[in-house]
Write an enzyme that holds these catalytic residues in place. Structure first.
Site, mmCIF file in Angstrom:
data_model
loop_
_atom_site.group_PDB
_atom_site.id
_atom_site.type_symbol
_atom_site.label_atom_id
_atom_site.label_comp_id
_atom_site.label_asym_id
_atom_site.label_seq_id
_atom_site.Cartn_x
_atom_site.Cartn_y
_atom_site.Cartn_z
ATOM 1 C CE LYS A 116 -9.154 31.278 -21.654
ATOM 2 N NZ LYS A 116 -9.810 32.513 -22.102
ATOM 3 C CD GLU B 33 -14.155 27.562 -23.814
ATOM 4 O OE1 GLU B 33 -13.664 28.511 -24.458
ATOM 5 O OE2 GLU B 33 -14.468 27.662 -22.611
ATOM 6 N NE ARG C 253 -19.257 32.352 -27.163
ATOM 7 C CZ ARG C 253 -19.047 33.660 -27.229
ATOM 8 N NH1 ARG C 253 -19.485 34.362 -28.248
ATOM 9 N NH2 ARG C 253 -18.389 34.284 -26.265
HETATM 10 N N1 BES Z 1 -13.640 30.935 -20.059
HETATM 11 C C1 BES Z 1 -13.482 32.092 -20.838
HETATM 12 C C2 BES Z 1 -14.051 33.341 -20.184
HETATM 13 C C3 BES Z 1 -13.424 33.787 -18.911
HETATM 14 C C4 BES Z 1 -12.356 34.661 -18.913
HETATM 15 C C5 BES Z 1 -13.930 33.351 -17.700
HETATM 16 C C6 BES Z 1 -11.798 35.070 -17.709
HETATM 17 C C7 BES Z 1 -13.365 33.764 -16.522
HETATM 18 C C8 BES Z 1 -12.318 34.627 -16.515
HETATM 19 C C9 BES Z 1 -14.170 31.918 -22.188
HETATM 20 O O1 BES Z 1 -14.198 30.641 -22.696
HETATM 21 C C10 BES Z 1 -13.435 32.761 -23.177
HETATM 22 O O2 BES Z 1 -12.299 32.507 -23.409
HETATM 23 N N2 BES Z 1 -14.110 33.773 -23.701
HETATM 24 C C11 BES Z 1 -13.566 34.654 -24.655
HETATM 25 C C12 BES Z 1 -14.593 34.823 -25.742
HETATM 26 C C13 BES Z 1 -14.094 35.430 -26.994
HETATM 27 C C14 BES Z 1 -13.055 34.603 -27.691
HETATM 28 C C15 BES Z 1 -15.297 35.628 -27.903
HETATM 29 C C16 BES Z 1 -13.264 35.974 -23.970
HETATM 30 O O3 BES Z 1 -14.013 36.380 -23.091
HETATM 31 O O4 BES Z 1 -12.258 36.576 -24.307
HETATM 32 ZN ZN ZN Z 2 -14.151 29.116 -21.241
HETATM 33 ZN ZN ZN Z 3 -12.434 30.156 -23.785
#
Ligand code: BES
Ligand code: ZN
Ligand code: ZN
Length: 462
Positions: free
Chosen positions: A240, A312, A314
């Protein structure tokens, strides 16, 4: 904090008088030009009494009662009022205001050496036929418990500490029992999906099941709630970027909400059978971390290509859901997860996304969401999108670049791991956390959905 009901007037540092908006409003000591009774309007008298507007009576809603209640928080704080009495105009208005005031006054002090001495100790709702004081007090406690856990940092609460927390909760209640699956057991059972997420960390992964059983109806099946518990989500090798990584201790919010609901259910001594299951892991990078392009085999037997290590949640839930269905054979499964950032784009930070394979379950959730003001909106499990979770060289892939509806794709992926049980998936990617504070919560963890899911469980157990 104590929340009480009293038929008689009580002494308090601050007396709250809620007032409906009227054409000719006359309050002794308050000029009508200044105070009209509009929603959230306040007028303080003698540092000890506050009039608060409720707006037009016929337009009042639970949301507005809460809005009015939370407006009292900064006033109570500036007056250093530790005891507050709210006069109840009618029905449950005063109690909802007390609830909102208590929640808006929450402060996370775990890591602050000098604690606030002037915190609110008691809120009393004064009037005849005031209801729900005990339930409200318990809810505030359960919500703040969830918030405390979510706000706790990742170096403080990792997967192992979450396991200990679940054990602590169960130990305090004789109707609860805990089962822990550690990495060794997960490996033995073939839970390749949750392991793939946790393998970059020294701590975890775990699946923890907390079973609450109190004289359930004969022959009834349990209700299962499942939570995503990523104590930190770095994104993995798909790291990230700055601006998105800093608040990722919140990625355990689903699991912490499950703990909050289990606490609430047990404290209110409900009759029934409920299981809370936590999928716990830490998504880190390093030489042991899973790579983009790797393929793993999940507990269900389905293989998954990891097209993005940041999808991750899911993966963790895939095995946790499949395990929950197989082990407990529940009547319903509801999972809660900070699954996608796309939920923020779709619905912002006040509304939780709901995806469900079952109309009746979805309707119950939406009805309770409405009744108890936990904003929730349903998104479709649109079949053409669902098909796109299929992989090219594996059964499934965890991320499909071509479909931009990220929140739907999350739900579409999860339903692949539940065979026949009605499933509802709540994506709290937007609602678990507030950067600026919202109507009932200061900045940080919100405790969203503790009330909603408790009420849904109560409804399903009727
Ligand atoms: N934990 C994150 C989602 C999230 C983002 C929760 C901001 C709270 C605040 C999740 O694991 C994630 O990174 N999701 C990705 C999915 C994508 C790679 C398919 C996302 O939402 O960008
Ligand atoms: Zn996450
Ligand atoms: Zn994530």
């Amino acid at each position: 904090m104590k929340i009480k009901a009293s038929e008689k007037k009580v002494k308090a540092d601050l007396i709250v008088v809620p007032v409906f908006k009227k054409k000719k409003l006359s309050i002794k000591g308050v000029p009508t030009k200044i105070f009209k009774g509009d929603l959230g309007e306040t007028a303080v008298l003698d540092h000890s009494k506050v009039f608060i507007g409720l707006g037009e009576e016929k337009e009042l809603s639970v949301h507005k009662m809460k809005e009015a209640g939370s407006k009292l928080a900064p006033i109570a704080k500036s007056l250093k009022a530790t005891s507050i009495a709210i006069e109840n105009p009618k029905s449950d208005i005063g109690m909802w205001m007390a609830f909102a005031l208590a929640l808006k006054s929450y402060k996370f002090e775990k890591y602050i050496s000098k604690k606030d001495k002037d915190k609110i100790k008691t809120i009393t709702v004064v009037g005849k036929t005031v209801r729900y004081a005990k339930e409200t007090e318990t809810f505030v406690d359960s919500i703040c418990y969830t918030r405390d856990l979510v706000n706790s940092t990742s170096n403080d609460i990792g997967p192992k500490a979450m396991v200990l927390e679940a054990k602590k909760l169960a130990k305090a209640n004789k109707n609860m029992r805990v089962t822990v699956l550690d990495r060794k057991k997960l490996e033995k059972m073939g839970m390749g999906a949750i392991i793939s997420v946790g393998q970059g960390s020294q701590d975890g992964p775990y699946i923890v099941a907390i079973e609450y059983k109190n004289k359930p109806k004969k022959g009834s099946k349990p209700i299962a709630i499942v939570g995503k518990g990523l104590t930190f989500d770095s994104g993995g090798i798909n790291l990230k970027p700055t601006g998105h990584i800093e608040t990722m201790k919140q990625d355990k919010a689903g699991a912490c909400t499950v703990l909050g609901v289990m606490k609430q259910i047990s404290k209110s001594k409900h009759k029934g059978h409920v299981v809370g299951v936590l999928g716990l892991a830490e998504n880190l990078i390093g030489s042991k971390a899973i790579r983009p392009g790797d393929i793993i085999k999940s507990y269900s037997g389905k293989t998954i290509e990891i097209t993005n290590t940041d999808a991750e949640g899911r993966m963790v839930l895939a095995d946790t859901l499949a395990y929950t269905e197989k082990k407990f054979k529940p009547s319903h499964m509801i999972d809660m997860a900070t699954l996608t950032g796309a939920a923020i784009v779709a619905l912002g930070s006040d509304i939780t996304a709901l995806l469900s394979t079952d109309r009746k379950l979805a309707k119950t959730i939406l009805d309770m969401a409405n009744k108890y003001d936990e904003p929730t909106w349903e998104l479709p499990l649109y079949e053409d999108y669902c098909k796109k979770t299929k992989g090219e060289i594996s059964d499934l892939k965890n991320y499909t670049k071509t479909v931009r509806a990220g929140t739907i794709m999350g739900g579409a992926f999860l339903k692949e791991f539940v065979k026949e049980t009605p499933l509802a998936h709540l994506d709290m990617g937007g609602t678990a956390w507030t950067d600026q504070g919202n109507s009932c919560s200061p900045q940080g963890a919100t405790g969203a959905n503790v009330v909603l899911i408790t009420k849904v469980i109560e409804e399903l157990m009727k």
